[in-house]
Design a protein around this motif. Structure first.
Motif, PDB file in Angstrom:
ATOM      1  N   ALA A  80       0.807  -1.214   0.000  1.00  0.00           N
ATOM      2  CA  ALA A  80       0.000   0.000   0.000  1.00  0.00           C
ATOM      3  C   ALA A  80       0.844   1.269   0.000  1.00  0.00           C
ATOM      4  O   ALA A  80       0.315   2.356  -0.178  1.00  0.00           O
ATOM      5  CB  ALA A  80      -0.940   0.008   1.203  1.00  0.00           C
ATOM      6  N   GLY A  81       2.128   1.152   0.240  1.00  0.00           N
ATOM      7  CA  GLY A  81       2.991   2.321   0.283  1.00  0.00           C
ATOM      8  C   GLY A  81       4.175   2.070   1.189  1.00  0.00           C
ATOM      9  O   GLY A  81       4.490   0.920   1.504  1.00  0.00           O
ATOM     10  N   HIS A  82       4.796   3.167   1.633  1.00  0.00           N
ATOM     11  CA  HIS A  82       5.981   3.076   2.487  1.00  0.00           C
ATOM     12  C   HIS A  82       5.944   4.155   3.555  1.00  0.00           C
ATOM     13  O   HIS A  82       5.392   5.230   3.339  1.00  0.00           O
ATOM     14  CB  HIS A  82       7.258   3.235   1.654  1.00  0.00           C
ATOM     15  N   GLU A 135      -3.826  -2.595  -6.585  1.00  0.00           N
ATOM     16  CA  GLU A 135      -2.422  -2.615  -7.004  1.00  0.00           C
ATOM     17  C   GLU A 135      -2.217  -1.887  -8.331  1.00  0.00           C
ATOM     18  O   GLU A 135      -1.256  -1.142  -8.505  1.00  0.00           O
ATOM     19  CB  GLU A 135      -1.920  -4.049  -7.151  1.00  0.00           C
ATOM     20  N   THR A 141      -2.644   2.028  -7.607  1.00  0.00           N
ATOM     21  CA  THR A 141      -1.685   2.686  -6.723  1.00  0.00           C
ATOM     22  C   THR A 141      -0.228   2.500  -7.126  1.00  0.00           C
ATOM     23  O   THR A 141       0.611   3.348  -6.805  1.00  0.00           O
ATOM     24  CB  THR A 141      -1.837   2.182  -5.270  1.00  0.00           C
ATOM     25  N   ALA A 178       1.939   0.771  -5.768  1.00  0.00           N
ATOM     26  CA  ALA A 178       2.664   0.971  -4.512  1.00  0.00           C
ATOM     27  C   ALA A 178       3.850   0.028  -4.334  1.00  0.00           C
ATOM     28  O   ALA A 178       4.755   0.321  -3.550  1.00  0.00           O
ATOM     29  CB  ALA A 178       1.710   0.806  -3.327  1.00  0.00           C
ATOM     30  N   ARG A 179       3.877  -1.084  -5.026  1.00  0.00           N
ATOM     31  CA  ARG A 179       4.969  -2.034  -4.837  1.00  0.00           C
ATOM     32  C   ARG A 179       6.275  -1.476  -5.383  1.00  0.00           C
ATOM     33  O   ARG A 179       6.319  -0.927  -6.471  1.00  0.00           O
ATOM     34  CB  ARG A 179       4.685  -3.362  -5.536  1.00  0.00           C
TER      35      ARG A 179
END
Length: 126
Positions: free
Chosen positions: A53-55, A83, A86, A88-89
């Motif tokens: 989802a993010g960092h 996924e 976003t 996000a990975r």
């Protein structure tokens, strides 16, 4: 409880942060695990899926999609859509410390961590 909430609010899934932000390894105090959102679904034997989802501070955050029995196709569609939108990975990296911009281990760390013992350990008190 999961079925009741899904039905009451006409939902396809419950979505929650998977847990606290990941922590760096603490060799003295151990893990800093603060709990996770996946327990209710796991205990009920219901499906769930976790995706990036993010960092936070350079460490990964996850999001969990939980559903009722046999809802795997729906959860996969929701998680896949999340996924895709976003992105996000991020490719994992191995850093000397949190916030470090290098993927190399410093010579000081390498020599102290990777050094082999020069003699056999001594065991006493047997």
């Amino acid at each position: 409880g999961i079925d009741a909430i899904l039905e009451l609010h006409d939902l396809d899934a419950l979505v929650a942060p998977t847990g606290s932000p990941a922590w760096s390894t603490d060799l003295i105090n151990g893990d800093h695990f603060l709990g996770a959102s996946s327990s209710p679904a796991a205990i009920a034997g219901y499906p769930l899926i976790n995706v990036p989802a993010g960092h936070a501070f350079g460490l990964p955050l996850g999001i969990t999609f939980m559903g009722t029995a046999w809802s795997e196709p729906t959860l996969i569609g929701l998680a896949s859509g999340f996924e895709a939108v976003t992105q996000a990975r991020q490719k994992p990296t191995f850093r000397e410390t949190v916030g470090s911009t290098t993927n190399e281990v410093s010579p000081v760390v390498a020599s102290s961590v990777l050094r082999r013992p020069t003699r056999a350990p001594v065991v006493t008190g047997l």
